[in-house]
Design an enzyme around this catalytic site. Structure first.
Site: not given
Length: 881
Positions: A646-647, A480-482
């Site tokens: 974010e992605g 996860f891109k936090y």
């Protein structure tokens, strides 16, 4: 000679009267010289007679008083000559450089060079004849006299091929004399005259070689001055001076009125050019010692360290002293340095390249290393003298000696850049070079806990299909891109068992004071693990709900105070999501593959929710392995899309090799290595970004700089809309306009930016004061570039009006962004972190390689109109503003 009668002491009243009389003489002398407007040819004769109408008696008394106070050391004959000229009605302009020479200071060669040519610049400034009143600076530092601008002292050309650069003639005289600031100003002038990367690196290389040869202590200050900084980024030293201090100092020194200075500024558009023009009209009666590189740097540090009551006056005094002593081009670059806008195109990569090449060609005298040509990092005199002269012919002559030196250049550049990205401190690197040279520099300046290294960067991608196509069968993990703030956490145990903690941002700024709850978390980690001695962790700090640990928006995190935060004052709880480990218990882990680094991270740092409610939480990033199958990755991607993330970040677990993209049939089967190591300050395919917004568009957001705007229409009348945005050219650091943006702004943000960039303020001008290549864009107003905005768009197109990436894709058209949308202000980034033209061109090439059909956009057809989505106040993107 009769002695002065000193038997009767002067009373305080008499002393005061004598002082006031002296001041009256000064006022009388300077009072006749009025600052005048530019004159027509018909009026010049009349005005000249007015300017020359000087009080002869006052002038004679002024000369006598200067002599009696020891301020003017003239021979008896010269004194009589000047008084005679005064009585004859022809007061002489005093050229102190011809009358008084300070032989204890270094003098300069008078050969003409680029500095002298640069003195007659193409700016058309108002012809301000002479100063008006005697300024405070004139009384303090020496009376100021009107003169014609003199040519700058010249030096040998610095832009020549370093292999042909000669040390036969020292640039300044005297043994072991400090390097003058005039020499650095000469280098800066040369840099301003070119946009060629080769010429820039040659100039920097020859400049640093000269300092290595003749005055080593000036090397580190010169590196900081060339990079327009005073310290490493993790130990910020800010000058803390605004435009008012600089403008008042220029006004004090030059004697010009504020109106005259404003006319100069409107004409020149650069505060450094204003200082040069204003200073060219004055000359001191008593010569000042020449400015030194080390002295200027120390003065800047004194300005930064001035604190408390009276600090503003103290800072202005230091600036005035520098300006009074400055000659020619020195004034221009002093003021640009004070304004933190040097504008010479010397970016960090060029400076490091030049430093490496200078060390290859010039061994400092302090280095006790055998000067052998066998060293991979040193070219001895025998090898250099054997190089054939470089010709300008298209067909180059094969030269084995030159090839050998270029190979040494390449080795040294890789080494110096590798050391810098792991240990970004010019002082430490220079000390290491002087002590052990390039050969042992990595041992002398290693990666050190407590000193941040530049982070690894991810490359953007557009879809999971592209990721699988790129990585093939190589195993990877999806994380996860936090949506938080990247944090590099350093910690080590001291001898007394206490713990020292440093927390650095993506930009390497020390933000330890901002997160006392993270410090408390780290202290608990050391208490829980007695075997833990030191570590460096890469992580993301995210705002969370303290009750259930759910993620909050980045906006809430940005609302936290920045400095001197007390643990009891923390209102927004955070969680540290750790995703990499670069250093553990004295061992550097950068060369380990990511699978091994991640295993060490998980085994030594278990998730923790402290019983102390004031401490931050610790978790590992949520991830999914490619070995579980494509369906699992697709499902994980959908979870990221539906969450506050974010992605995804896609990271290669083990080193391998991948198919190299090639359009040639011959090279289509070539493969290139793809390491899974930690690569500071590099964008590699081992780390890939997949963002959920515009995932089928450009695949990544851009960090752009607002540089101008148009007047809004309709509902947006009174606001700036649309906004002109720009990218940065990595070759010279200049900004290039790329697109207009009018989407993604809330009404509240429109009001905020309209106030921030108020018309005719220091941030906004109707004239293009700040250097930016706008191309075919003609905004109504221009903004001072000083902040970075995150922008997303649909795709990248060729544009006849854009100047971004001009020449990289097309010689006639730049690149523009279709449907740009504002996301948020990137407060964690500076101008040098803005997206580059090269990065934009790379995105376009990648986009084209996927077979996208790009429609051309002229960039000038954007109409300011109400869009339905912009009536929605505070939507998800706007809340991040």
């Amino acid at each position: 000679m009769a002695k002065r009668n000193s038997s009767v002491p002067s009373t305080p009243k008499q002393k005061r009267a004598r002082t006031e009389t002296g001041q009256a003489i000064l006022d009388s002398f300077f009072g006749k010289h009025k600052a005048v407007q530019p004159l027509s040819n018909d009026d010049k004769g009349k005005e000249k007679s007015k300017v020359e109408d000087v009080d002869d008696e006052a002038y004679a008394r002024l000369i006598a008083q200067q002599e009696s106070h020891g301020l003017l050391n003239l021979s008896h004959q010269e004194s009589q000559r000047r008084r005679a000229r005064s009585r004859a009605g022809s007061p002489e302009i005093i050229d102190v450089d011809a009358d008084v020479v300070d032989v204890s200071r270094p003098s300069f060669n008078a050969d003409p060079g680029p500095s002298s040519r640069k003195s007659s610049r193409n700016e058309k400034a108002p012809q301000v004849k002479t100063p008006g009143k005697a300024s405070v600076a004139a009384r303090t530092f020496g009376s100021l006299m009107p003169i014609e601008p003199t040519a700058s002292i010249g030096y040998e050309s610095l832009s020549v091929d370093p292999l042909a650069f000669s040390f036969d003639k020292k640039p300044w005289t005297g043994d072991n004399t400090p390097a003058p600031y005039a020499f650095l100003a000469h280098a800066l002038v040369t840099l301003c005259e070119t946009r060629s990367r080769i010429a820039i690196i040659n100039t920097l290389t020859n400049t640093l070689r000269t300092l290595l040869r003749y005055h080593i202590p000036s090397l580190a200050p010169a590196l900081y001055l060339l990079s327009n900084s005073l310290s490493p980024p993790y130990y910020p030293i800010e000058l803390g001076i605004g435009g008012s201090i600089i403008s008042k100092a220029i006004q004090h020194v030059s004697g010009l009125s504020s109106t005259a200075l404003k006319r100069l500024y409107n004409s020149c558009g650069d505060v450094g050019d204003v200082a040069f023009e204003a200073k060219s009209n004055v000359r001191t009666l008593v010569p000042h010692p020449p400015l030194l590189i080390s002295g200027v740097f120390k003065s800047l540090l004194d300005i930064a360290h001035a604190k408390g009551q009276g600090a503003t006056k103290q800072k202005q005094g230091i600036v005035e002293k520098l300006l009074v002593a400055a000659k020619g081009e020195e004034a221009r670059f002093l003021v640009r340095t004070l304004s933190m806008n040097l504008r010479v195109g010397a970016v960090r990569t060029s400076i490091l390249t030049a430093l490496a090449r200078a060390m290859v060609l010039t061994r400092p005298s302090s280095l006790l290393v055998s000067e052998s040509d066998d060293s991979p990092y040193f070219a001895g005199p025998r090898l250099v003298t054997s190089v054939k002269p470089d010709s300008n012919e298209k067909k180059k002559i094969h030269d084995p000696s030159r090839d050998e030196i270029l190979k040494k250049f390449a080795n040294a550049e890789v080494l110096v850049k590798k050391v810098f990205v792991q240990h970004p401190n010019y002082d430490h690197i220079v000390a290491g070079l002087l002590e052990c040279g390039l050969e042992r520099l990595p041992e002398r300046v290693p990666l050190t806990v407590g000193i941040p290294l530049l982070p690894t960067l991810g490359s953007p991608t557009r879809s999971l299909n592209e990721i699988y196509e790129l990585l093939g069968d190589l195993p990877f993990t999806a994380e996860f891109k936090y949506d938080g703030q990247r944090a590099q956490i350093h910690a080590w145990r001291l001898e007394n068992e206490s713990v020292s903690v440093r927390n650095f941002s993506r930009h390497l700024e020390n933000m330890t004071e901002k997160y006392p709850d993270v410090v408390l978390l780290v202290e608990h980690l050391f208490k829980r693990s007695p075997e833990l001695q030191s570590f460096i962790i890469d992580s993301e700090i995210v705002a969370i709900d303290p009750n259930d640990g759910s993620m909050r928006s980045f906006q809430e995190l940005s609302n936290r105070a920045r400095k001197d935060v007390k643990i009891q004052d923390v209102k927004v709880s955070v969680c540290v999501y750790a995703f990499d480990l670069m250093y553990l218990n004295g061992e550097v882990l950068l060369a380990y593959p990511f699978r091994q680094r991640r295993a060490l991270l998980r085994s030594h740092f278990a998730p923790m929710v402290s019983e102390n409610t004031g401490a931050a939480r610790l978790h590992h990033v949520e991830s999914c392995e490619s070995e579980t199958g494509r369906d699992s990755i697709d499902e994980f991607w959908m979870r990221a899309v539906e969450s506050r993330c974010e992605g995804l970040m896609i990271k290669l677990l083990d080193s391998g090799d991948v198919q190299e993209a090639s359009r040639s049939e011959k090279d289509k089967n070539r493969r290139k290595p793809l390491p899974a190591t930690y690569e500071p300050d590099k964008r590699t395919c081992a780390w890939l970004k997949l963002k959920k917004d515009y995932v089928m568009g450009i695949g990544d957001s851009l960090d752009l700089v607002p540089v101008g705007a148009w007047f809004g229409n309709g509902r947006k009348a009174g606001w700036w809309s649309p906004i002109l945005l720009a990218v940065r050219n990595s070759s010279d650091g200049k900004l290039a306009a790329v697109c207009k943006c009018m989407s993604g702004f809330s009404d509240a943000f429109y009001k905020e930016i309209t106030a921030k960039y108020a018309a005719d303020s220091e941030n906004c001008s109707k004239q293009p004061r700040w250097e930016c290549i706008t191309g075919g864009f003609k905004p109504d107003v221009y903004f001072r570039p000083h902040e970075v905005w995150e922008i997303r768009g649909a795709d990248i197109t060729l544009s006849p009006v854009s100047s971004a990436a001009l020449g990289l894709i097309s010689s006639a058209r730049g690149l523009s962004l279709r449907f740009p949308r504002f996301i948020k202000v990137r407060e964690d980034k500076k101008l040098e972190d803005a997206s580059t033209s090269e990065f934009l061109a790379g995105l376009h090439v990648n986009q084209q390689s996927k077979g996208e059909k790009m429609a051309e956009q002229d960039g000038d057809d954007l109409v300011d109109m109400d869009m339905e989505e912009e009536h929605i106040k505070e939507d998800s993107d706007d809340s991040d503003a």
